[in-house]
Design a protein around this motif. Structure first.
Motif, PDB file in Angstrom:
ATOM      1  N   VAL A  92     -11.569  -5.068  11.952  1.00 42.85           N
ATOM      2  CA  VAL A  92     -11.315  -4.189  10.801  1.00 42.85           C
ATOM      3  C   VAL A  92      -9.888  -3.661  10.790  1.00 42.85           C
ATOM      4  N   TRP A  93      -9.394  -3.162  11.942  1.00 44.10           N
ATOM      5  CA  TRP A  93      -8.029  -2.608  11.951  1.00 44.10           C
ATOM      6  C   TRP A  93      -6.994  -3.681  11.633  1.00 44.10           C
ATOM      7  N   SER A  94      -7.227  -4.872  12.097  1.00 42.40           N
ATOM      8  CA  SER A  94      -6.322  -5.977  11.771  1.00 42.40           C
ATOM      9  C   SER A  94      -6.385  -6.301  10.285  1.00 42.40           C
ATOM     10  N   ALA A  95      -7.580  -6.253   9.712  1.00 39.45           N
ATOM     11  CA  ALA A  95      -7.741  -6.514   8.280  1.00 39.45           C
ATOM     12  C   ALA A  95      -6.999  -5.466   7.453  1.00 39.45           C
ATOM     13  N   ILE A  96      -7.070  -4.213   7.881  1.00 31.38           N
ATOM     14  CA  ILE A  96      -6.351  -3.144   7.177  1.00 31.38           C
ATOM     15  C   ILE A  96      -4.847  -3.383   7.253  1.00 31.38           C
ATOM     16  N   LEU A  97      -4.353  -3.682   8.440  1.00 33.08           N
ATOM     17  CA  LEU A  97      -2.916  -3.891   8.636  1.00 33.08           C
ATOM     18  C   LEU A  97      -2.411  -5.101   7.850  1.00 33.08           C
ATOM     19  N   ILE A  98      -3.130  -6.203   7.910  1.00 33.33           N
ATOM     20  CA  ILE A  98      -2.700  -7.407   7.192  1.00 33.33           C
ATOM     21  C   ILE A  98      -2.757  -7.192   5.685  1.00 33.33           C
ATOM     22  N   THR A  99      -3.764  -6.467   5.214  1.00 35.33           N
ATOM     23  CA  THR A  99      -3.842  -6.159   3.777  1.00 35.33           C
ATOM     24  C   THR A  99      -2.638  -5.333   3.342  1.00 35.33           C
ATOM     25  N   LEU A 100      -2.261  -4.341   4.146  1.00 37.28           N
ATOM     26  CA  LEU A 100      -1.070  -3.540   3.825  1.00 37.28           C
ATOM     27  C   LEU A 100       0.184  -4.420   3.801  1.00 37.28           C
ATOM     28  N   ILE A 101       0.306  -5.300   4.770  1.00 33.47           N
ATOM     29  CA  ILE A 101       1.472  -6.195   4.824  1.00 33.47           C
ATOM     30  C   ILE A 101       1.514  -7.087   3.587  1.00 33.47           C
ATOM     31  N   ILE A 102       0.377  -7.634   3.200  1.00 30.80           N
ATOM     32  CA  ILE A 102       0.326  -8.497   2.015  1.00 30.80           C
ATOM     33  C   ILE A 102       0.709  -7.721   0.757  1.00 30.80           C
ATOM     34  N   LEU A 103       0.185  -6.505   0.621  1.00 30.54           N
ATOM     35  CA  LEU A 103       0.479  -5.708  -0.576  1.00 30.54           C
ATOM     36  C   LEU A 103       1.964  -5.363  -0.681  1.00 30.54           C
ATOM     37  N   VAL A 104       2.548  -4.970   0.434  1.00 29.81           N
ATOM     38  CA  VAL A 104       3.974  -4.604   0.427  1.00 29.81           C
ATOM     39  C   VAL A 104       4.838  -5.855   0.286  1.00 29.81           C
ATOM     40  N   ALA A 105       4.481  -6.929   0.973  1.00 30.30           N
ATOM     41  CA  ALA A 105       5.268  -8.160   0.914  1.00 30.30           C
ATOM     42  C   ALA A 105       5.281  -8.747  -0.496  1.00 30.30           C
ATOM     43  N   LYS A 106       4.181  -8.641  -1.186  1.00 36.79           N
ATOM     44  CA  LYS A 106       4.129  -9.157  -2.562  1.00 36.79           C
ATOM     45  C   LYS A 106       5.157  -8.441  -3.429  1.00 36.79           C
ATOM     46  N   GLN A 138      -5.147  -4.512 -11.554  1.00 37.78           N
ATOM     47  CA  GLN A 138      -5.138  -5.779 -10.823  1.00 37.78           C
ATOM     48  C   GLN A 138      -4.782  -5.561  -9.352  1.00 37.78           C
ATOM     49  N   HIS A 139      -3.835  -4.673  -9.085  1.00 37.58           N
ATOM     50  CA  HIS A 139      -3.463  -4.376  -7.702  1.00 37.58           C
ATOM     51  C   HIS A 139      -4.598  -3.653  -6.983  1.00 37.58           C
ATOM     52  N   LEU A 140      -5.304  -2.778  -7.671  1.00 36.64           N
ATOM     53  CA  LEU A 140      -6.451  -2.085  -7.097  1.00 36.64           C
ATOM     54  C   LEU A 140      -7.518  -3.096  -6.680  1.00 36.64           C
ATOM     55  N   ILE A 141      -7.844  -4.012  -7.576  1.00 35.86           N
ATOM     56  CA  ILE A 141      -8.852  -5.040  -7.284  1.00 35.86           C
ATOM     57  C   ILE A 141      -8.374  -5.966  -6.169  1.00 35.86           C
ATOM     58  N   ALA A 142      -7.090  -6.309  -6.180  1.00 33.60           N
ATOM     59  CA  ALA A 142      -6.546  -7.183  -5.125  1.00 33.60           C
ATOM     60  C   ALA A 142      -6.657  -6.516  -3.765  1.00 33.60           C
ATOM     61  N   GLY A 143      -6.359  -5.224  -3.701  1.00 27.94           N
ATOM     62  CA  GLY A 143      -6.483  -4.494  -2.427  1.00 27.94           C
ATOM     63  C   GLY A 143      -7.903  -4.519  -1.892  1.00 27.94           C
ATOM     64  N   ILE A 170       0.956   1.543  -4.410  1.00 33.39           N
ATOM     65  CA  ILE A 170       0.014   2.672  -4.314  1.00 33.39           C
ATOM     66  C   ILE A 170      -1.368   2.262  -4.805  1.00 33.39           C
ATOM     67  N   TRP A 171      -1.432   1.562  -5.949  1.00 28.85           N
ATOM     68  CA  TRP A 171      -2.736   1.127  -6.463  1.00 28.85           C
ATOM     69  C   TRP A 171      -3.395   0.131  -5.518  1.00 28.85           C
ATOM     70  N   GLY A 172      -2.603  -0.723  -4.881  1.00 28.06           N
ATOM     71  CA  GLY A 172      -3.154  -1.646  -3.902  1.00 28.06           C
ATOM     72  C   GLY A 172      -3.726  -0.921  -2.688  1.00 28.06           C
ATOM     73  N   ARG A 187      -2.010   1.277 -15.575  1.00 23.44           N
ATOM     74  CA  ARG A 187      -1.855   0.158 -16.492  1.00 23.44           C
ATOM     75  C   ARG A 187      -2.767  -0.970 -16.039  1.00 23.44           C
ATOM     76  N   MET A 188      -2.799  -2.025 -16.813  1.00 21.72           N
ATOM     77  CA  MET A 188      -3.611  -3.174 -16.438  1.00 21.72           C
ATOM     78  C   MET A 188      -3.112  -3.765 -15.123  1.00 21.72           C
ATOM     79  N   ASP A 189      -1.807  -3.759 -14.913  1.00 25.06           N
ATOM     80  CA  ASP A 189      -1.245  -4.260 -13.671  1.00 25.06           C
ATOM     81  C   ASP A 189      -1.733  -3.434 -12.483  1.00 25.06           C
ATOM     82  N   GLY A 190      -1.834  -2.124 -12.656  1.00 26.53           N
ATOM     83  CA  GLY A 190      -2.349  -1.260 -11.585  1.00 26.53           C
ATOM     84  C   GLY A 190      -3.789  -1.600 -11.251  1.00 26.53           C
TER      85      GLY A 190
END
Length: 116
Positions: A72-86, A54-59, A105-107, A49-52
């Motif tokens: 890089v590993w910290s960036a990956i971990l923080i990105t995962l935390i942000i995606l799940v926390a949202k 948006q999450h893909l682009i946000a990731g 998943i899309w993120g 969907r359009m929401d998916g």
């Protein structure tokens, strides 16, 4: 000298056969790639969907910004935390949206695309 010319003729025939086989293999490879692309397009059109999107682009964007600021590993971990926390905090607890695991998943797919 005649032997060299004959050898040259055989080499030409051999090269022509090799080239024709390569053309056939290249065509089948291109057909294979075309089928894969059609399957990916079909999947995205039917399941994203359009929401998916948006999450893909946000990731992708979150990771791309963070990778220049931290390792890089910290960036990956923080990105995962942000995606799940949202999804958990904003959508589920605060009810600012609809919590959906597809969004996570899309993120993550966006994150993976950013890493590549």
């Amino acid at each position: 000298m005649t032997h060299i010319k004959t050898l040259g003729m055989y080499e030409t025939v051999l090269n022509d056969n090799l080239i024709s086989k390569l053309k056939i293999n290249l065509k089948s490879y291109m057909d294979f790639l075309k089928k894969i692309r059609q399957k990916i397009d079909e999947f995205c059109f039917n399941h994203m969907r359009m929401d998916g999107a948006q999450h893909l682009i946000a990731g992708i964007l979150i990771y791309d910004v963070l990778k220049y600021l931290i390792p890089v590993w910290s960036a990956i971990l923080i990105t995962l935390i942000i995606l799940v926390a949202k999804e958990v905090v904003l959508d589920k607890w605060i009810r600012k949206g609809v919590a959906d695991w597809h969004d996570i998943i899309w993120g993550v797919i966006g994150l993976l695309l950013g890493v590549l």
